[in-house]
Motif scaffolding. Structure first.
Motif, PDB file in Angstrom:
ATOM      1  N   GLU A  25     -28.875 -49.007 -23.581  1.00 13.26           N
ATOM      2  CA  GLU A  25     -29.028 -47.640 -24.086  1.00 13.26           C
ATOM      3  C   GLU A  25     -29.613 -46.721 -23.015  1.00 13.26           C
ATOM      4  OE1 GLU A  25     -28.507 -44.714 -26.925  1.00 13.26           O
ATOM      5  OE2 GLU A  25     -27.820 -46.788 -26.997  1.00 13.26           O
ATOM      6  N   LEU A  26     -30.652 -47.168 -22.318  1.00  9.00           N
ATOM      7  CA  LEU A  26     -31.277 -46.357 -21.280  1.00  9.00           C
ATOM      8  C   LEU A  26     -30.301 -46.031 -20.150  1.00  9.00           C
ATOM      9  CD1 LEU A  26     -34.759 -48.083 -21.092  1.00  9.00           C
ATOM     10  CD2 LEU A  26     -34.332 -45.689 -21.716  1.00  9.00           C
ATOM     11  N   LYS A  27     -29.473 -47.000 -19.782  1.00  2.84           N
ATOM     12  CA  LYS A  27     -28.535 -46.794 -18.668  1.00  2.84           C
ATOM     13  C   LYS A  27     -27.494 -45.717 -18.977  1.00  2.84           C
ATOM     14  CE  LYS A  27     -27.482 -51.157 -18.214  1.00  2.84           C
ATOM     15  NZ  LYS A  27     -26.960 -52.443 -17.718  1.00  2.84           N
ATOM     16  N   ARG A  28     -27.314 -45.423 -20.242  1.00  4.36           N
ATOM     17  CA  ARG A  28     -26.390 -44.345 -20.610  1.00  4.36           C
ATOM     18  C   ARG A  28     -26.928 -42.987 -20.175  1.00  4.36           C
ATOM     19  NH1 ARG A  28     -25.487 -44.549 -26.714  1.00  4.36           N
ATOM     20  NH2 ARG A  28     -24.307 -42.680 -26.208  1.00  4.36           N
ATOM     21  N   TYR A  29     -28.246 -42.874 -20.030  1.00  8.32           N
ATOM     22  CA  TYR A  29     -28.876 -41.588 -19.753  1.00  8.32           C
ATOM     23  C   TYR A  29     -29.515 -41.493 -18.372  1.00  8.32           C
ATOM     24  CZ  TYR A  29     -28.223 -41.142 -24.745  1.00  8.32           C
ATOM     25  OH  TYR A  29     -27.666 -41.096 -25.986  1.00  8.32           O
ATOM     26  N   LEU A  30     -29.957 -42.600 -17.834  1.00  8.69           N
ATOM     27  CA  LEU A  30     -30.633 -42.572 -16.536  1.00  8.69           C
ATOM     28  C   LEU A  30     -29.637 -42.394 -15.395  1.00  8.69           C
ATOM     29  CD1 LEU A  30     -33.147 -45.502 -17.070  1.00  8.69           C
ATOM     30  CD2 LEU A  30     -33.688 -43.063 -17.021  1.00  8.69           C
ATOM     31  N   LYS A  31     -29.983 -41.538 -14.465  1.00  7.95           N
ATOM     32  CA  LYS A  31     -29.137 -41.324 -13.295  1.00  7.95           C
ATOM     33  C   LYS A  31     -29.417 -42.363 -12.212  1.00  7.95           C
ATOM     34  CE  LYS A  31     -29.147 -36.366 -14.032  1.00  7.95           C
ATOM     35  NZ  LYS A  31     -29.657 -35.091 -13.556  1.00  7.95           N
ATOM     36  N   HIS A  32     -30.678 -42.726 -12.086  1.00 14.96           N
ATOM     37  CA  HIS A  32     -31.102 -43.624 -11.014  1.00 14.96           C
ATOM     38  C   HIS A  32     -31.891 -44.773 -11.622  1.00 14.96           C
ATOM     39  CE1 HIS A  32     -29.993 -40.374  -8.333  1.00 14.96           C
ATOM     40  NE2 HIS A  32     -30.748 -39.568  -9.055  1.00 14.96           N
ATOM     41  N   TYR A  33     -31.325 -45.945 -11.580  1.00 15.53           N
ATOM     42  CA  TYR A  33     -32.045 -47.096 -12.114  1.00 15.53           C
ATOM     43  C   TYR A  33     -31.646 -48.359 -11.362  1.00 15.53           C
ATOM     44  CZ  TYR A  33     -27.772 -48.528 -14.477  1.00 15.53           C
ATOM     45  OH  TYR A  33     -26.488 -48.918 -14.731  1.00 15.53           O
ATOM     46  N   HIS A  34     -32.525 -49.310 -11.417  1.00 16.11           N
ATOM     47  CA  HIS A  34     -32.253 -50.640 -10.871  1.00 16.11           C
ATOM     48  C   HIS A  34     -32.629 -51.633 -11.956  1.00 16.11           C
ATOM     49  CE1 HIS A  34     -33.113 -54.397  -8.749  1.00 16.11           C
ATOM     50  NE2 HIS A  34     -32.146 -54.006  -7.955  1.00 16.11           N
TER      51      HIS A  34
END
Length: 66
Positions: A25-34
């Protein structure tokens, strides 16, 4: 959260179905993540059983950011 420009690190154990679902769910909104899913670990297990390694991982991550 969608306007956040900060790198976000998503860490959890492979035995954490709710955290993995949250990552999706978070990856749908975050631009920069690892994302890192640590094989064989449950909730809080890496922190509790390998606290020294966990602290070192956090330290390395923060140093790499600089």
């Amino acid at each position: 959260i969608a306007q956040n420009e900060t790198m976000v690190y998503l860490w959890c154990g492979s035995k954490e179905p709710y955290a993995i679902k949250s990552h999706k769910e978070l990856k749908r909104y975050l631009k920069h993540y690892h994302e890192e899913i640590m094989d064989g670990f449950g909730h809080g297990e890496f922190l509790m059983k390998h606290s020294g390694e966990c602290c070192e991982k956090i330290r390395r991550t923060l140093e790499a950011k600089q």
